[in-house]
Structures are given as C-alpha cells and as structure tokens.
Scaffold this motif. Structure first.
Motif, PDB file in Angstrom:
ATOM      1  N   ASP A 125      39.001  29.445  41.982  1.00 43.20           N
ATOM      2  CA  ASP A 125      38.473  29.882  40.677  1.00 43.20           C
ATOM      3  C   ASP A 125      38.549  31.577  40.323  1.00 43.20           C
ATOM      4  O   ASP A 125      38.385  31.916  39.341  1.00 43.20           O
ATOM      5  N   PHE A 126      39.092  32.024  41.602  1.00 43.49           N
ATOM      6  CA  PHE A 126      39.187  33.406  41.486  1.00 43.49           C
ATOM      7  C   PHE A 126      40.720  33.824  41.546  1.00 43.49           C
ATOM      8  O   PHE A 126      41.072  35.187  41.682  1.00 43.49           O
ATOM      9  N   ASP A 127      41.646  33.035  41.606  1.00 39.93           N
ATOM     10  CA  ASP A 127      43.048  33.204  41.747  1.00 39.93           C
ATOM     11  C   ASP A 127      43.664  34.086  40.582  1.00 39.93           C
ATOM     12  O   ASP A 127      44.676  34.854  40.819  1.00 39.93           O
ATOM     13  N   ALA A 128      43.119  33.719  39.227  1.00 37.33           N
ATOM     14  CA  ALA A 128      43.649  34.583  38.024  1.00 37.33           C
ATOM     15  C   ALA A 128      43.043  35.807  37.968  1.00 37.33           C
ATOM     16  O   ALA A 128      43.299  36.575  37.010  1.00 37.33           O
ATOM     17  N   ARG A 129      42.067  36.219  38.711  1.00 38.14           N
ATOM     18  CA  ARG A 129      41.329  37.250  38.557  1.00 38.14           C
ATOM     19  C   ARG A 129      41.749  38.606  39.534  1.00 38.14           C
ATOM     20  O   ARG A 129      42.383  38.320  40.591  1.00 38.14           O
ATOM     21  N   THR A 130      41.534  39.754  39.117  1.00 36.01           N
ATOM     22  CA  THR A 130      42.041  40.824  39.869  1.00 36.01           C
ATOM     23  C   THR A 130      40.788  41.274  40.786  1.00 36.01           C
ATOM     24  O   THR A 130      39.930  41.184  40.564  1.00 36.01           O
ATOM     25  N   GLY A 131      41.356  41.470  42.151  1.00 33.25           N
ATOM     26  CA  GLY A 131      40.340  41.712  43.030  1.00 33.25           C
ATOM     27  C   GLY A 131      40.467  40.550  44.383  1.00 33.25           C
ATOM     28  O   GLY A 131      41.338  39.835  44.603  1.00 33.25           O
ATOM     29  N   TYR A 132      39.622  41.107  45.475  1.00 31.97           N
ATOM     30  CA  TYR A 132      39.758  40.489  46.727  1.00 31.97           C
ATOM     31  C   TYR A 132      39.001  38.914  46.730  1.00 31.97           C
ATOM     32  O   TYR A 132      39.103  38.292  47.485  1.00 31.97           O
ATOM     33  N   GLY A 133      38.252  38.922  45.585  1.00 29.37           N
ATOM     34  CA  GLY A 133      37.407  37.727  45.629  1.00 29.37           C
ATOM     35  C   GLY A 133      35.842  37.976  46.178  1.00 29.37           C
ATOM     36  O   GLY A 133      35.668  39.069  46.838  1.00 29.37           O
ATOM     37  N   PRO A 134      35.048  37.044  46.130  1.00 28.91           N
ATOM     38  CA  PRO A 134      33.609  37.282  46.595  1.00 28.91           C
ATOM     39  C   PRO A 134      33.744  37.469  48.112  1.00 28.91           C
ATOM     40  O   PRO A 134      34.467  36.946  48.869  1.00 28.91           O
ATOM     41  N   GLY A 135      32.891  38.089  48.748  1.00 28.58           N
ATOM     42  CA  GLY A 135      32.828  38.496  50.346  1.00 28.58           C
ATOM     43  C   GLY A 135      32.831  39.828  50.516  1.00 28.58           C
ATOM     44  O   GLY A 135      32.148  40.681  49.760  1.00 28.58           O
ATOM     45  N   SER A 136      32.898  40.180  51.685  1.00 24.12           N
ATOM     46  CA  SER A 136      32.790  41.494  52.213  1.00 24.12           C
ATOM     47  C   SER A 136      33.510  42.456  51.606  1.00 24.12           C
ATOM     48  O   SER A 136      33.128  43.709  51.590  1.00 24.12           O
ATOM     49  N   SER A 137      34.810  41.931  51.106  1.00 24.32           N
ATOM     50  CA  SER A 137      35.761  43.082  50.563  1.00 24.32           C
ATOM     51  C   SER A 137      35.697  43.170  49.002  1.00 24.32           C
ATOM     52  O   SER A 137      36.406  43.830  48.397  1.00 24.32           O
ATOM     53  N   MET A 138      34.728  42.672  48.384  1.00 23.90           N
ATOM     54  CA  MET A 138      34.639  42.415  47.041  1.00 23.90           C
ATOM     55  C   MET A 138      34.635  43.784  46.132  1.00 23.90           C
ATOM     56  O   MET A 138      34.900  43.981  44.867  1.00 23.90           O
ATOM     57  N   GLY A 139      33.859  44.821  46.869  1.00 21.34           N
ATOM     58  CA  GLY A 139      33.755  46.311  46.408  1.00 21.34           C
ATOM     59  C   GLY A 139      34.918  47.013  46.702  1.00 21.34           C
ATOM     60  O   GLY A 139      35.103  48.033  45.835  1.00 21.34           O
ATOM     61  N   ASP A 140      35.910  46.661  47.314  1.00 20.89           N
ATOM     62  CA  ASP A 140      37.146  47.449  47.555  1.00 20.89           C
ATOM     63  C   ASP A 140      38.175  47.350  46.389  1.00 20.89           C
ATOM     64  O   ASP A 140      37.960  46.185  45.797  1.00 20.89           O
ATOM     65  N   VAL A 141      38.820  48.314  46.157  1.00 18.09           N
ATOM     66  CA  VAL A 141      39.920  48.372  45.119  1.00 18.09           C
ATOM     67  C   VAL A 141      41.129  47.673  45.359  1.00 18.09           C
ATOM     68  O   VAL A 141      41.875  48.388  46.500  1.00 18.09           O
ATOM     69  N   ILE A 142      41.569  46.789  44.739  1.00 21.47           N
ATOM     70  CA  ILE A 142      42.996  45.928  45.142  1.00 21.47           C
ATOM     71  C   ILE A 142      43.955  46.890  44.318  1.00 21.47           C
ATOM     72  O   ILE A 142      43.901  47.332  43.171  1.00 21.47           O
TER      73      ILE A 142
END
Length: 466
Positions: free
Chosen positions: A51-68
C-alpha cells in the motif's frame, strides 16, 4: 534445511503457540481491531506494505519521520495474487517454491524481520553473521536476503559473481544508512585533509592522521570509500575490535553513520567525550572549531537509528520499578544515557545469547527492535521478556519485507525469472570488498565487551594512545 543462527547451529523449535505469540503483525492487527489495549506508533502497520510502495518515504514504523533521499529505490507493484493471498496460502507457496528450488536458493533473514518471514529463513542472524552466511553457500544460485538494501549489497560483494542476490522489496532501505551519502562523506574527507594534511602521510608514531570506519549500515559506495582510504567496516558485534584496529593505524577515527554506536564503543575504551566531536555534514567543518577537530580522537557522524533512538532512561526506570531485579539489555545504537542506565549493551546476537545463557527464570527488559524481542519471548517461555518501549513500533524498512514479496521472488526463480537483483558496480565493489575483508578478519571480543558495570561485568579495556 532448518533455519540456523550463525555460527551454524540448529535453531531450536519454538513452542506450539509461538507463531501467534511472536508475531508483531498479529499484535498490530489486534490493536487495530480493538482486540488489544496495547498501543502502536502507526495503525497503517496493519496494512500490506504494498500500500506504500508508490508513496515517498520509509513507510509506517520507527523511521516514518525520517527524510528519505530523492533517489531512494522504489518497489514496483506486487501482483494482485500475492497481495490478496492469506497467511496460510503464502506459507504454503513459499515452502513449495523452496522445495522445488532446493539447494539452488538460500534465504537469509535478519533478526528484525517479521516472524512470518523468519520462519522461512535458512539462516537467521545479525548483519555480521549474515555477511558470513552470504559466502557460506557457494552452491546456491540465488541468495534471497530478507533484510534491507545495504545488507543485500554486502551479500553481493561477498558472494560469487554468478550468484544472484535478491531483495524481496526494493523499498526496504535504511534511514540510518541514508544519513551519510557518498558526496557528504567525500566532502568531509576533503575538509579534514585541508586541516590535517596528507591523509596517507605516516607520522613518526607510525600512524596516519585519520582512519575512516563505516558501520555496516551504509551503502556500498560508502564502503568503497572506506576501502580506498585505508579504512574498515564494523558491525555492532565487532565495533570495539575494529576501533582497536583503527587506533593502531591512525591518530583519529572518522566514524559514520551511527553516532551512538561510535560514542558508546569509544567511551567504553576510555576515549573522553570531549575528544569525540560531532560532524554535521550540513555545516563547514561539521560545525566544529579547528582546535576541536585537532584534539579529536573519534569524529562522530550526525546519524542514528530511529528504532534505537526510541528507548529512554525513563523506560528503564519504569521497568525497574515494575519488575524488581529486572535485567536490562540494550543495543549499543541506543543513546549513551540509555546504554549507561542499562545493565548491559550488545549486538542483537549478544542479546539473544545472553537470554539463552540464563539458567534461572529471569525477567529481561530489552532495548532493541520489537520483532526480535517478541520472538525471544516466545522461544524462551521460562523467562519474562518484554520490550522497553511499550509502543509497538517495528523498524519501518525491515517491515517492508512481507511473505507476499518472498513468495513472489521465490516463485519467480522457479519460473526462471530473477526479480529485484541487487548488484554493485565493479569500480565500487573492489575497494568495498577490501574494507569488508578487513571487517571479517576483525573477530569480535567475547560477548559482553560493552557490558555495563551494573551487571558486574569487567569488559576488556583498551589503552588508547594519545
């Protein structure tokens, strides 16, 4: 073949109910469905990672606030048959594909992988162990690495050229590894060379000005940089041994990308904190004065692990209040105050071995990724084992590996198709292998090298030359 923890020993069979008990995915679903009063950091974790493959970001979880980074790998759409298949069907398909492939494939699983993936791994371990496992099966045509991108790159570097290394989900990166890119590191090196002079110049003491050390959690390009410049790779298992190696060759160490592992390891070796300045790659001289850098023994990069940054001293205090006599063990990627407040710190494999070695029923509070903690609690029911962080928040990127992706890549191999092959360019691979070979030769100290004084462990000391 049965899954193994490296060194190659048979993995113990879990209790009959371990699958449900150990599954973080099941816990999160229960939270979202209202069947559990526990808390998760993001209810989107109950959805499929596709569900998150097309979105920019690391996905939900501990790193979700980090800038990819803008150029981070993205995963293409997973075929619908794998997205819609249930857990039992995916299990059956994975096992059938592995039976068909036999010794042609080996599946490696990191400790932080979800239980539904780990159960299919031939080898389970931390990054140091799996680096060795990558070269332990030369007969395998394919290595399926259930971990994150830098681990698959490392497997490609250490395996035979004709072996295909496969990462089931290309979006399984690492936010810590992304915190030090090759351009930033090369710019740092140039600034340090302007300050210290020729980096290859050996002084009267037989040492060069700086030796670069990169944590395993870094790109192949960073490992190649280290190999070209006389440096070495480390893991949390052998960080102390690697720093000893580096101090024999250099007056200073540039340690990246994880500041906490570098600080905790050097502090345990007797390096004063005021000789460990932080390098911020966005500031000239890393935000430091020239005198600070001249006096430095370890220059720490401004990077961290979002999983281990979640652990706090307050969590440890609460665990001690609620469980008198609790034994607190944390990973050395945790911030220094957390490591200092714990009884012991060590790699993921050290944590597992410490629990395995406990002969009497013990209460353990563990500061590392929750998938491993849940699995240990199921495998060692004689102990009480819980995660220091009460919020269920797995590693965002490790959690991107799902049985649906594993089934997809394995069935692709059965059909003669290689999905998601990871390859490192030759110009990067050659120096990176040099750095990795140095790492593999740096055997870790006996478990407990970073153990805290509160546990009564006398860690071996290294005298760091001025």
């Amino acid at each position: 073949m049965p899954a193994t923890f490296l060194p190659l020993t048979t993995r113990p069979d879990p209790p009959a109910d371990a699958s449900a008990d150990a599954s973080v995915e099941h816990v999160i679903r229960a939270i979202v469905d209202g069947r559990s009063t526990a808390e998760t950091c993001n209810t989107d974790l109950a959805a499929g990672p596709w569900d998150f493959d097309a979105r920019t970001g690391y996905g939900p979880g501990s790193s979700m606030g980090d800038v990819i980074p803008a150029g981070a790998p993205r995963q293409g759409e997973l075929p619908v048959e794998y997205r819609e298949a249930g857990e039992d069907e995916l299990d059956a398909r994975i096992m059938a594909a592995k039976r068909t492939l036999g010794d042609r494939v080996v599946v490696l699983g990191h400790f932080y992988q979800r239980d539904e993936v780990v159960r299919h791994a031939d080898h389970v371990g931390d990054s140091f162990q799996l680096a060795g496992a990558a070269r332990s099966r030369p007969e395998a045509e394919s290595i399926v690495f259930c971990g994150v991108h830098f681990m698959a790159e490392t497997a490609d570097l250490l395996s035979r050229p004709e072996q295909a290394v496969i990462l089931p989900n290309l979006a399984a990166g690492c936010s810590m590894a992304d915190m030090a890119d090759i351009d930033q590191v090369e710019d740092c090196w140039e600034q340090l060379e302007d300050l210290y002079g020729d980096m290859d110049a050996v002084g009267d003491d037989g040492r060069v000005p700086v030796v670069p050390v990169t944590y395993m959690n870094s790109s192949a390009a960073i490992k190649g940089f280290v190999g070209r410049n006389g440096g070495i790779v480390c893991t949390s298992s052998n960080a102390r041994t690697v720093l000893e190696w580096a101090f024999e060759r250099g007056r200073r160490v540039l340690f990246f990308p994880d500041q906490h592992l570098g600080r905790n390891t050097a502090k345990a070796m007797g390096v004063p904190l005021d000789q460990m300045p932080m390098w911020n790659p966005r500031s000239p001289l890393g935000g430091n004065a020239e005198d600070e850098l001249r006096d430095a023994r370890v220059i720490l990069w401004h990077g961290f692990c979002s999983v281990h940054r979640r652990f706090t001293v307050d969590q440890i205090a609460r665990a001690r209040d609620e469980h008198p006599g609790v034994r607190v063990i944390v990973h050395p990627e945790c911030p220094m105050p957390v490591v200092d407040a714990a009884d012991e710190s060590g790699s993921t494999d050290y944590i597992r071995r410490a629990i395995d070695a406990a002969t009497e029923p013990t209460t353990f509070a563990i500061g590392t990724e929750v998938n491993l903690v849940q699995r240990l609690a199921a495998q060692y029911p004689q102990h009480t084992i819980f995660c220091l962080d009460p919020v269920v928040c797995p590693c965002s990127t490790m959690y991107r590996i799902h049985p649906g992706y594993l089934a997809w890549v394995l069935e692709g191999l059965v059909a003669g198709t290689v999905h998601n092959r990871i390859t490192v360019p030759d110009d990067v691979a050659a120096p990176a292998r040099v750095a990795l070979e140095r790492m593999l030769a740096a055997k870790p100290h006996a478990p407990g090298a970073l153990a805290g004084a509160a546990a009564g462990v006398d860690a071996p000391r290294t005298t760091v030359r001025p």
